[in-house]
Design an enzyme around this catalytic site. Structure first.
Site: not given
Ligand code: HMG
Length: 390
Positions: A79, A111, A152, A201, A233, A275
């Site tokens: 991609e 992906c 990520t 997502s 994935h 990733n």
């Molecule tokens: P964010 O808003 O920065 O993070 O975004 P958050 O506030 O959701 O925190 C992440 C986790 O850290 C949470 O855990 C928190 O509790 C924890 P969860 O509740 O989710 O289990 N946390 C802590 N843990 C321990 N100690 C601490 C602490 N503080 C917080 N002190 C997000 C995170 C992944 C959403 C962001 O990075 C993002 O948007 N990433 C890109 C999108 C993505 O990867 N999506 C995944 C699914 S889609 C997919 O897989 C397709 C993809 O590969 C693309 C494709 O297909 O081409 C992305």
């Protein structure tokens, strides 16, 4: 006929950023990245690597001369394609010196592209049992500096040789899949970075997993008990764990322990690379195969593929006798341990240094990049690739 993965290898660039350093710099608690997201290091791609060179470097390490002349189909899942028209696979075909009597094509569905390639390869080999198919999965994941997706990111490629009577893993016939037009993650043609609705997502990844898994169970009558491990994935390693946890209670205590233990092992490379989009699921499979000493011939491995936008698929494979003899654990570990750590400011500099998009000529210093195949520059609107050993 048994069809599946005969060889598998991966490549990632020589630079990385420690997630603890990124967290400190972004004023986030390090545990958010290392535990909450589940990443330790993030591969950073220098300007001298692109999806073509990453894939070519991955394939270089697994193919011998016989493979090169037997391959009659090259499928390149990505991609982060470098051209709207020409397939990235054609460059790789040339760089590897493959037989000219081959079909070559690029596939795109976020992906999911490499999974589509794998399934199409299966069909091609069923019709042409002597054929070997090269499946490439290569990407550079970019969300941008100081974005919520920053932690990520990653870069790398997986190359797989698919054939009849494979040495590593056969692919089972049944698989279940799902398509729905959703906007969880996308990258318009004018943007270098992806747009993402992070929370949505995550929800959709799990929603798709539950649907394809339920359907798979219904159609095959297989249960969690029947799987030695399930690989996911891994956009970040915690994501796969969250999906696994939604179904794990259906299994006995012993099954739960086995699947959770094996999940831990299946993220070994991913947590150090980040990733790599199309290759992430296969990097997870490779992590498991190269680090779980207890795996045996006949073990069934489940695989969940998800590509935003979105397509999801659940399928499975059976490990083959002596599969361990055909892996390259030492070389892969050396690739990771010989990388150079960047400070956050160095990472930002590398991130912002991109190839010109105005048609200008550029010559790059490939001396800093230990990879065999590199981007040497752009001339006359054409990327110049170099194989340092030729
Ligand atoms: P964010 O808003 O920065 O993070 O975004 P958050 O506030 O959701 O925190 C992440 C986790 O850290 C949470 O855990 C928190 O509790 C924890 P969860 O509740 O989710 O289990 N946390 C802590 N843990 C321990 N100690 C601490 C602490 N503080 C917080 N002190 C997000 C995170 C992944 C959403 C962001 O990075 C993002 O948007 N990433 C890109 C999108 C993505 O990867 N999506 C995944 C699914 S889609 C997919 O897989 C397709 C993809 O590969 C693309 C494709 O297909 O081409 C992305």
């Amino acid at each position: 006929m048994k069809i599946g993965i005969d060889k598998i290898g991966f490549f990632t660039p020589n630079l990385y950023l420690d997630m603890n350093q990124l967290a400190l710099n972004r004023e986030v608690e390090p545990e958010k990245f290392t535990i909450g997201i589940g990443q330790e290091k993030m591969a950073v791609s220098p300007i001298t690597q692109d999806p073509v060179t990453l894939a070519a470097n991955a394939a270089l390490k697994i193919l011998n001369d016989d493979d090169k002349s037997d391959i009659d189909l090259v499928m390149f899942g990505t991609e982060s394609g470098i051209d709207h028209s020409k397939s990235a696979g054609v460059y790789v075909h040339h760089l590897l010196g493959l037989n000219s009597s081959a079909r070559t094509v690029e596939l795109k569905q976020a992906c999911y592209g490499a999974t589509a390639a794998l399934q199409l390869a299966k069909g091609h080999i069923a019709l042409n049992p002597e054929s070997k198919v090269l499946v490439l999965a290569s990407d550079i994941a970019r969300y941008g500096l100081q974005t919520s997706g920053e932690a990520t990111q990653g870069a790398g490629a997986v190359a797989m040789l698919i054939s009849a009577n494979p040495k590593i893993m056969t692919l089972e016939d049944k698989s279940t899949y799902l398509t729905a037009d959703i906007m969880d993650f996308w990258r318009p043609t004018y943007s270098e970075e992806a747009f993402v609705d992070g929370k949505y997502s995550n929800e959709q990844y799990i929603n798709f997993f539950q649907k394809v898994w339920q359907q798979y169970k219904k159609e095959t009558e297989l249960r969690l008990e029947d799987f030695t491990a399930i690989c996911y994935h891994l956009p970040y390693t915690k994501m796969g764990l969250k999906a696994l946890r939604t179904v794990i209670e259906d299994g006995s205590k012993e099954t739960q322990e086995r699947l959770l233990d094996n999940f831990e092992i299946s993220k070994t490379y991913n947590k150090n690379v980040g990733n790599i989009y199309t290759g992430s699921l296969y990097l997870s499979l490779l992590s498991l195969l190269e680090h779980q000493a207890n795996l045996e011939s006949g073990d069934r491995i489940g695989l969940y593929s998800y590509g935003s936008g979105a397509v999801g698929e659940f399928f499975s494979g059976i490990l083959q006798p002596c599969f361990k003899d055909y892996l390259q654990k030492e070389a892969h570990e050396k690739l990771l341990t010989s990388r150079k750590e960047l400070s956050v400011s160095e990472y930002e500099e590398v991130f912002l240094k991109t190839l010109p998009i105005d048609g200008s000529t550029v010559e790059l210093d490939v001396g800093q990049d230990p990879a065999e195949i590199c981007v040497a520059g752009i001339k006359g609107h054409m990327r110049q690739y170099i194989n340092k050993k030729q």
